[in-house]
Motif scaffolding. Sequence first.
Motif, PDB file in Angstrom:
ATOM      1  N   LEU A 107     -34.761  -8.585  -1.056  1.00  0.00           N
ATOM      2  CA  LEU A 107     -35.494  -9.793  -0.678  1.00  0.00           C
ATOM      3  C   LEU A 107     -34.840 -10.487   0.511  1.00  0.00           C
ATOM      4  O   LEU A 107     -35.522 -11.043   1.371  1.00  0.00           O
ATOM      5  N   SER A 108     -33.509 -10.442   0.562  1.00  0.00           N
ATOM      6  CA  SER A 108     -32.809 -11.041   1.699  1.00  0.00           C
ATOM      7  C   SER A 108     -33.153 -10.319   2.998  1.00  0.00           C
ATOM      8  O   SER A 108     -33.453 -10.952   4.015  1.00  0.00           O
ATOM      9  N   ILE A 109     -33.134  -9.002   2.961  1.00  0.00           N
ATOM     10  CA  ILE A 109     -33.466  -8.230   4.156  1.00  0.00           C
ATOM     11  C   ILE A 109     -34.924  -8.449   4.539  1.00  0.00           C
ATOM     12  O   ILE A 109     -35.252  -8.620   5.718  1.00  0.00           O
ATOM     13  N   SER A 110     -35.785  -8.493   3.529  1.00  0.00           N
ATOM     14  CA  SER A 110     -37.195  -8.766   3.771  1.00  0.00           C
ATOM     15  C   SER A 110     -37.388 -10.112   4.478  1.00  0.00           C
ATOM     16  O   SER A 110     -38.115 -10.213   5.474  1.00  0.00           O
ATOM     17  N   ALA A 111     -36.692 -11.136   3.980  1.00  0.00           N
ATOM     18  CA  ALA A 111     -36.821 -12.477   4.563  1.00  0.00           C
ATOM     19  C   ALA A 111     -36.315 -12.502   6.004  1.00  0.00           C
ATOM     20  O   ALA A 111     -36.909 -13.153   6.869  1.00  0.00           O
ATOM     21  N   ARG A 112     -35.243 -11.782   6.252  1.00  0.00           N
ATOM     22  CA  ARG A 112     -34.673 -11.768   7.605  1.00  0.00           C
ATOM     23  C   ARG A 112     -35.592 -11.011   8.562  1.00  0.00           C
ATOM     24  O   ARG A 112     -35.669 -11.344   9.750  1.00  0.00           O
ATOM     25  N   HIS A 113     -36.286  -9.994   8.061  1.00  0.00           N
ATOM     26  CA  HIS A 113     -37.271  -9.292   8.888  1.00  0.00           C
ATOM     27  C   HIS A 113     -38.411 -10.232   9.249  1.00  0.00           C
ATOM     28  O   HIS A 113     -38.846 -10.295  10.396  1.00  0.00           O
ATOM     29  N   LYS A 114     -38.879 -10.947   8.234  1.00  0.00           N
ATOM     30  CA  LYS A 114     -40.019 -11.836   8.429  1.00  0.00           C
ATOM     31  C   LYS A 114     -39.700 -12.903   9.482  1.00  0.00           C
ATOM     32  O   LYS A 114     -40.555 -13.275  10.287  1.00  0.00           O
ATOM     33  N   LEU A 115     -38.448 -13.377   9.441  1.00  0.00           N
ATOM     34  CA  LEU A 115     -37.999 -14.393  10.397  1.00  0.00           C
ATOM     35  C   LEU A 115     -38.167 -13.920  11.837  1.00  0.00           C
ATOM     36  O   LEU A 115     -38.366 -14.709  12.757  1.00  0.00           O
ATOM     37  N   ARG A 116     -38.076 -12.610  12.028  1.00  0.00           N
ATOM     38  CA  ARG A 116     -38.220 -12.061  13.378  1.00  0.00           C
ATOM     39  C   ARG A 116     -39.674 -11.681  13.658  1.00  0.00           C
ATOM     40  O   ARG A 116     -39.956 -11.040  14.673  1.00  0.00           O
ATOM     41  N   GLY A 117     -40.567 -12.036  12.743  1.00  0.00           N
ATOM     42  CA  GLY A 117     -41.973 -11.735  12.956  1.00  0.00           C
ATOM     43  C   GLY A 117     -42.358 -10.332  12.563  1.00  0.00           C
ATOM     44  O   GLY A 117     -43.445  -9.861  12.875  1.00  0.00           O
ATOM     45  N   LEU A 118     -41.446  -9.648  11.833  1.00  0.00           N
ATOM     46  CA  LEU A 118     -41.752  -8.279  11.394  1.00  0.00           C
ATOM     47  C   LEU A 118     -42.288  -8.307   9.967  1.00  0.00           C
ATOM     48  O   LEU A 118     -42.286  -9.338   9.310  1.00  0.00           O
ATOM     49  N   SER A 119     -42.710  -7.157   9.491  1.00  0.00           N
ATOM     50  CA  SER A 119     -43.267  -7.058   8.152  1.00  0.00           C
ATOM     51  C   SER A 119     -42.242  -7.428   7.086  1.00  0.00           C
ATOM     52  O   SER A 119     -41.109  -6.956   7.115  1.00  0.00           O
ATOM     53  N   ALA A 120     -42.647  -8.268   6.141  1.00  0.00           N
ATOM     54  CA  ALA A 120     -41.756  -8.643   5.046  1.00  0.00           C
ATOM     55  C   ALA A 120     -41.821  -7.623   3.915  1.00  0.00           C
ATOM     56  O   ALA A 120     -40.986  -7.637   3.018  1.00  0.00           O
ATOM     57  N   SER A 121     -42.798  -6.733   3.969  1.00  0.00           N
ATOM     58  CA  SER A 121     -42.982  -5.832   2.832  1.00  0.00           C
ATOM     59  C   SER A 121     -42.553  -4.396   3.139  1.00  0.00           C
ATOM     60  O   SER A 121     -42.162  -3.665   2.237  1.00  0.00           O
ATOM     61  N   THR A 122     -42.631  -3.991   4.390  1.00  0.00           N
ATOM     62  CA  THR A 122     -42.247  -2.629   4.739  1.00  0.00           C
ATOM     63  C   THR A 122     -41.145  -2.657   5.790  1.00  0.00           C
ATOM     64  O   THR A 122     -41.294  -3.291   6.831  1.00  0.00           O
ATOM     65  N   PHE A 123     -40.039  -1.989   5.484  1.00  0.00           N
ATOM     66  CA  PHE A 123     -38.939  -1.966   6.458  1.00  0.00           C
ATOM     67  C   PHE A 123     -38.011  -0.802   6.159  1.00  0.00           C
ATOM     68  O   PHE A 123     -38.111  -0.154   5.110  1.00  0.00           O
ATOM     69  N   ARG A 124     -37.118  -0.581   7.107  1.00  0.00           N
ATOM     70  CA  ARG A 124     -36.156   0.499   6.979  1.00  0.00           C
ATOM     71  C   ARG A 124     -34.781  -0.109   6.724  1.00  0.00           C
ATOM     72  O   ARG A 124     -34.330  -0.985   7.467  1.00  0.00           O
ATOM     73  N   LEU A 125     -34.112   0.341   5.665  1.00  0.00           N
ATOM     74  CA  LEU A 125     -32.757  -0.122   5.391  1.00  0.00           C
ATOM     75  C   LEU A 125     -31.812   0.491   6.419  1.00  0.00           C
ATOM     76  O   LEU A 125     -31.781   1.714   6.567  1.00  0.00           O
ATOM     77  N   PRO A 126     -31.021  -0.322   7.106  1.00  0.00           N
ATOM     78  CA  PRO A 126     -30.116   0.254   8.095  1.00  0.00           C
ATOM     79  C   PRO A 126     -28.858   0.874   7.484  1.00  0.00           C
ATOM     80  O   PRO A 126     -28.151   1.621   8.154  1.00  0.00           O
ATOM     81  N   MET A 127     -28.607   0.564   6.228  1.00  0.00           N
ATOM     82  CA  MET A 127     -27.337   1.005   5.628  1.00  0.00           C
ATOM     83  C   MET A 127     -27.549   2.071   4.554  1.00  0.00           C
ATOM     84  O   MET A 127     -28.630   2.209   3.982  1.00  0.00           O
ATOM     85  N   SER A 128     -26.486   2.822   4.280  1.00  0.00           N
ATOM     86  CA  SER A 128     -26.532   3.896   3.283  1.00  0.00           C
ATOM     87  C   SER A 128     -26.476   3.322   1.868  1.00  0.00           C
ATOM     88  O   SER A 128     -26.142   2.160   1.667  1.00  0.00           O
TER      89      SER A 128
END
Lengths: 239, 239
Positions: A162-183
């Motif tokens: 949810l934290s990563i989702s929120a930070r994506h949304k802040l940049r105007g990106l999708s809050a529901s679909t994203f790529r995790l940058p970490m392993s």
Amino acid sequence: MTSRVSCNDCSLSPICLPLAVRADELEQLDSIIRRGRAMKRGEHLYRAADPFDSVYAVRSGALKTYSVSEDGEEQVTGFYLPGEIVGMDGISTAHHVSSAKALETATVCEIPFDRLEFLSTRIPSLQHHFFSLMSREIQADRELHLLVSKKSADDRIAALLLSISARHKLRGLSASTFRLPMSRYDIANYLGLAVETVSRTFTRFQQQHILRVEGREVEILNRGALCGAAPQEILDQPC
Amino acid sequence: MTSRVSCNDCSLSPICLPLAVRADELEQLDSIIRRGRAMKRGEHLYRAADPFDSVYAVRSGALKTYSVSEDGEEQVTGFYLPGEIVGMDGISTAHHVSSAKALETATVCEIPFDRLEFLSTRIPSLQHHFFSLMSREIQADRELHLLVSKKSADDRIAALLLSISARHKLRGLSASTFRLPMSRYDIANYLGLAVETVSRTFTRFQQQHILRVEGREVEILNRGALCGAAPQEILDQPC
DNA sequence: CGGCTGATTGATTGTGCTCAATCAGTGTGG
DNA sequence: CCACACTGATTGAGCACAATCAATCAGCCG
């Protein structure tokens, strides 16, 4: 290598430097920032014990910070996405106490700290902004403390997503679909879990139709369930 | 109620304000600080959601900070001993995000933050000192993160005892014999353990002749064993 | 191909939590 | 004054969640 583009033209500036400053002040600030340093996956921005000279704004990609205890085990202390500032530890010791490494191809803007301090005495709103940034970092650490010391594995993973989702949304990106940058290893290490537990939780969330996971690609299917699992106080936005 | 004594005369100033400033600058700083506010055990210095106006230097006694999640459970986020600064969360939100409560009879010096910010633009070393303080707070939180997410109950308790011991020593007090200002409940909550586990660990350490414990009175009998149990990187001093 | 890292799944174990009882210390009210 | 309640600390018994150990699999690169 470093571009001449101003912070004014950077789409991340509302996140990175939400300042109300006069034009000439902004120019001064612009002039001390070294822009567009490129980093390859796995490359270090700085290492523990390096002299502390600068803080860095992430422009693209993602970084993690970590420290290594003398018995050799790593502790991931944070993930940094575009628009976020990394490297503010180490002010007190004049040396970095942790290391920062690119999780994927990334670019950063370097802000020499001595010049930032000087400029902060001239531009009060800039000083306040950095006090504020550090205060927010402390707040985030306290929330993480709560998460790691009191919450279940499910809650911890839900909160991170949810934290990563929120930070994506802040940049105007999708809050529901994203790529995790970490392993998975980094996620487990950061949250104080075993890799196997992270893996099992992802598959269970998938069976419960809360997530769709494919490697590092994540889609949140049932945000409510995640919010129910995760404590709301961790989030910057309502669920 | 508030004394007229200067920071110059305070025995804690080397810990609280280790500054090299001119006499007239120190006087300015002195003039904004409201000294000697007395607090009874259990009294709040501030509560979550209170407007953020000031930070506070602990002069005597001890405080804890904590937050409460909406499901009602408390999370102790820190303990503050004489010479330490409390209340630096909340700068970013203009409201405190946690509460601060006296663990025993205490006195604090209030430092209004807006005036501190103004003075910091005039006195660069003061600005640097507060950046440095906040950076150290972040460092401490990262160390706690490592402790809580990776270490055993024994390690966590050993690390807390050694931390308190080191902070006592810094004030010129005994590093081996001291009184814990907080309850077992607070220790457990802070370290992410159950009260019973804390209790059991204390008794076991006592059986192993590592500690002598009598209620809140603690004597460290075998520092080496504690250091062996606790990860050294948590400590400010060699073991 | 073979060796590597990263991810997943299964079986088993163990540390620390939960539930429960007891005890000491302290303050309260009859 | 003593009985009582209440909080804080300790100790015991059983259990659960997540760690550990182990095996397998997929993807990637030399």
